[in-house]
Write an enzyme that holds these catalytic residues in place. Structure first.
Site, mmCIF file in Angstrom:
data_model
loop_
_atom_site.group_PDB
_atom_site.id
_atom_site.type_symbol
_atom_site.label_atom_id
_atom_site.label_comp_id
_atom_site.label_asym_id
_atom_site.label_seq_id
_atom_site.Cartn_x
_atom_site.Cartn_y
_atom_site.Cartn_z
ATOM 1 N N GLU A 1 5.969 4.744 7.735
ATOM 2 C CA GLU A 1 5.632 5.980 7.042
ATOM 3 C C GLU A 1 6.514 7.141 7.469
ATOM 4 O O GLU A 1 6.453 7.583 8.607
ATOM 5 C CB GLU A 1 4.188 6.342 7.356
ATOM 6 C CG GLU A 1 3.211 5.509 6.582
ATOM 7 C CD GLU A 1 1.790 5.844 6.971
ATOM 8 O OE1 GLU A 1 1.606 6.693 7.853
ATOM 9 O OE2 GLU A 1 0.889 5.254 6.387
ATOM 10 N N THR B 1 -2.954 -2.232 8.312
ATOM 11 C CA THR B 1 -1.516 -2.222 8.499
ATOM 12 C C THR B 1 -0.748 -3.343 7.837
ATOM 13 O O THR B 1 -0.193 -3.203 6.766
ATOM 14 C CB THR B 1 -1.207 -2.273 10.009
ATOM 15 O OG1 THR B 1 -1.967 -1.248 10.607
ATOM 16 C CG2 THR B 1 0.256 -2.043 10.278
ATOM 17 N N ASN C 1 -0.407 11.997 6.787
ATOM 18 C CA ASN C 1 -1.660 11.412 7.272
ATOM 19 C C ASN C 1 -2.776 12.426 7.508
ATOM 20 O O ASN C 1 -3.835 12.085 8.017
ATOM 21 C CB ASN C 1 -1.402 10.630 8.565
ATOM 22 C CG ASN C 1 -0.773 9.278 8.283
ATOM 23 O OD1 ASN C 1 -1.382 8.436 7.630
ATOM 24 N ND2 ASN C 1 0.454 9.085 8.743
ATOM 25 N N LYS D 1 3.801 -6.783 3.927
ATOM 26 C CA LYS D 1 3.558 -5.384 3.603
ATOM 27 C C LYS D 1 3.531 -4.602 4.902
ATOM 28 O O LYS D 1 3.272 -5.142 5.969
ATOM 29 C CB LYS D 1 2.272 -5.189 2.822
ATOM 30 C CG LYS D 1 1.022 -5.395 3.665
ATOM 31 C CD LYS D 1 -0.182 -4.701 3.080
ATOM 32 C CE LYS D 1 -0.036 -3.211 3.171
ATOM 33 N NZ LYS D 1 -0.645 -2.619 4.383
ATOM 34 N N THR E 1 0.868 -1.191 0.000
ATOM 35 C CA THR E 1 0.000 0.000 0.000
ATOM 36 C C THR E 1 0.905 1.242 0.000
ATOM 37 O O THR E 1 1.386 1.635 -1.038
ATOM 38 C CB THR E 1 -0.973 -0.018 1.192
ATOM 39 O OG1 THR E 1 -0.251 -0.202 2.397
ATOM 40 C CG2 THR E 1 -1.987 -1.130 1.035
#
Lengths: 409, 409
Positions: free
Chosen positions: A284, A198, A406, A187, A161
């Site tokens: 992230e 997640t 985010n 992932k 993702t």
């Protein structure tokens, strides 16, 4: 007792590194965006599989998680898994369950197999799956199934993702001519823009092992790998780790000597730890990977409480982002963790350099602290001086870019 | 039963709004910076005081917190408090304790009083107090003590750290000629650059009330005010709320009718809630104040768990900063809170607008959600449908500027 050798392959192609597993990863435009990102994959085994699974502890479980749990508890022969990214199929009510079941049935039909599939989804929460796209994707993937390296990589890529790269590892356990392979792909973590689920991890092996034995080993490996990492403390509705064993190596776990059993457990642990580490490193917008070694706790639970309080403190994580050796925030976080210990007994070190002990900080090392927390990776050792239990966590810093990333869709 | 009227003064001067309390706030350069920021204050009462206190639950307690707890448990007559900002006197070992005791003794000597002082500190963790500066500050403050508005404001200002403004409120409870006053001042939350201790609040009243009765009322008011706010989830080593009653109003709590007792409890609650609200509104680099109303929980603890999971989720807080009505992250946070409930029974609303219920989200309201979370203040109502317990929390968003602000000294 013979010594089995564990070797990590220099180059992993993911799950197809294990004999007799077939993979595919295709694009079927689940995100509705004009790109060709792979977003649907199938892992298939002609042979029925022994299977183990570990799932999110979140009360809100996505439809595919509920279905996997149901199938693992049942007695149907399972031959693989169908996965999509771009949509988590979470908080989607009865229709979501129906769609997840549909994915299983369509996959089964598409491979002309008799066995049942598991199903996983990752992506946005609260949207229904675009079933027309999914259906054509499943058909396409089933037609593309292959055991070559390219197919293994496609599968590793189709589950991503907001990850910036795929995550994979292959290890072999060998003695003489005998060889067992374990491969894993994952992932990433860091609950992801905008409501991404997640973590997914898939592990294949050619060991002959029962589902219940595999479950025991996976649960144990999971505790010190996927359950010992945290990016932002958010736990997703879709977290899933699945392990599949097809038995084609001819090595039988139940009949093996202790030396092999131990080697296999170690190798599985290594696969899980490596994938977990890759997940944190690709969190992230992170810039630092921090290992927390909490020792001297009364109980392991206390050690984990302290670790998580530190790993989830926005203040501590901000200071890491700024390469600021802010031990005060760290000690304060340990203090409110709920663990039992006395301030005067604490011993805090950064990469083995003294920071705080005997109720005093050692500011003469300030320059060294600064150098350590300026590195991309460092270790924080905190001995609570209250007992013998310990825990290790891997976490990351928290950056302004994480927040910006985010803030919106 | 007579009706007492509660009135909030349009303009508060802080603690000196209550008769016979004297205040001072001075600059003694505790931060060692070339400015004239007020950093030391004394609150003094000629009359001995009834006193109540609520303190941080952190295992690591600053020296002044430990001393206050010791003094409150003792039977010495207490006449005031000495406070400094710029240094928390936390994690400072035996010398820190000695310095805190020194502050008390010096204050007592400086006012030529017989009674004992309490002591509070806020600021950096892990540095020893500059006792020469502190001593001259105490002398200066004692000489400046006055009951005028200017002195009340100086005290309100000298406790500030990264706060952008002082926080104060005064309310009066009256019936005919009878009048009781309650005043409060506070300094802000959001564990503060670089290792600031969080929250201090001081409350004065001229009610005649015993310490134990005052403690009961303060503890209750605290639960639904200071204990119901969170900026970043970090709990400081120094959090302290102190209430002082000098009795000069002539109104005796123990002899009062229920109507007055209730009015006083309400007024005290109002003072605490207002200060708590001001603290969140002045949180570090926040742009939104969000009220979380969690209802339908099995227990109040469950309701608080859900509230805190939402309020501490970096993902949820980031989405608020971006005015993104990201209910998926919110529902996921509730799911991992550990509270008992079923997804299908949840009912989520933003400012009374439906968001998610019956396992379905109501995307037809998307535009309204966006408008609501774009406002500077909004309310999120989450009914878990699992029981009758509820909890209310006030929190804020998390911005890139918060991280940048906290990245280094």
């Amino acid at each position: 007792m013979s010594t089995w050798k564990i070797t990590q392959l220099a180059e992993s192609a993911g799950l197809t590194d294990v004999p007799c597993f077939e993979c595919a990863g295709v694009h079927c435009d689940i995100r509705g965006k004009a790109n060709d990102q792979l977003d649907l994959g199938i892992l298939y085994s002609f042979y029925p599989l022994s299977i183990a699974g570990v799932f999110t502890q979140n009360k809100i479980k996505a439809a595919p998680v509920l279905l996997c749990q149901e199938l693992l508890a049942g007695d149907q022969a399972i031959h693989g898994v169908v996965v999509n990214s771009g949509n988590a199929n979470a908080c989607t009510g009865e229709l979501g369950m129906q769609n997840a079941r549909e994915m299983i049935e369509q996959s089964q039909k598409a491979v002309n197999g008799s066995g049942v599939f598991l199903v996983c989804s990752t992506g946005r929460i609260g949207r229904q799956l675009p079933m027309d796209h999914i259906s054509s994707g499943i058909q396409h993937a089933a037609n593309s199934l292959d055991s070559d390296a390219r197919s293994g990589l496609d599968f590793a890529n189709c589950i991503l993702t907001s990850d910036t790269r795929n995550k994979k590892i292959t290890v072999q356990i060998s003695i003489g001519q005998q060889k067992v392979t374990i491969a894993g792909v994952a992932k990433g973590a860091g609950m992801i823009r905008p409501d991404m689920a997640t973590m997914l991890a898939f592990i294949t092996t050619d060991l002959n092992i029962s589902s219940s034995e595999l479950q025991g080993l996976l649960s144990k490996a999971n505790e010190r790998s996927f359950n010992a990492i945290t990016i932002d403390g958010d736990m997703s509705t879709n977290d899933t780790v699945l392990a599949f064993a097809n038995g084609v190596s001819g090595v039988d776990y139940a009949l093996s000597e202790d030396g092999f059993k131990q080697a296999f457990a170690e190798a599985l642990q290594q696969v899980c730890e490596h994938l977990a580490y890759l997940i944190v490193g690709d969190g992230e917008k992170i810039t630092k990977v921090v290992t927390l070694e909490i020792s001297g706790a009364k109980t392991e639970q206390d050690a984990r409480k302290v670790g998580y309080a530190i790993a989830h403190s926005p203040l501590v994580k901000s200071s890491w982002a700024g390469s600021d050796p802010n031990w005060g925030r760290l000690v304060a976080a340990a203090g409110y963790s709920g663990a039992e210990f006395e301030e005067a007994q604490m011993n805090l070190q950064y990469n083995d350099t003294p920071v705080y002990s005997g109720g005093q900080f050692h500011e003469e090392y300030l320059q060294q602290w600064k150098e350590i927390v300026s590195q991309k990776e460092f270790t924080i050792q905190l001995d609570l001086g209250a007992g013998d239990a310990s825990a290790k966590l891997i976490t990351s810093d928290l950056t302004p870019e994480y927040i910006t990333f985010n803030m919106s869709e």
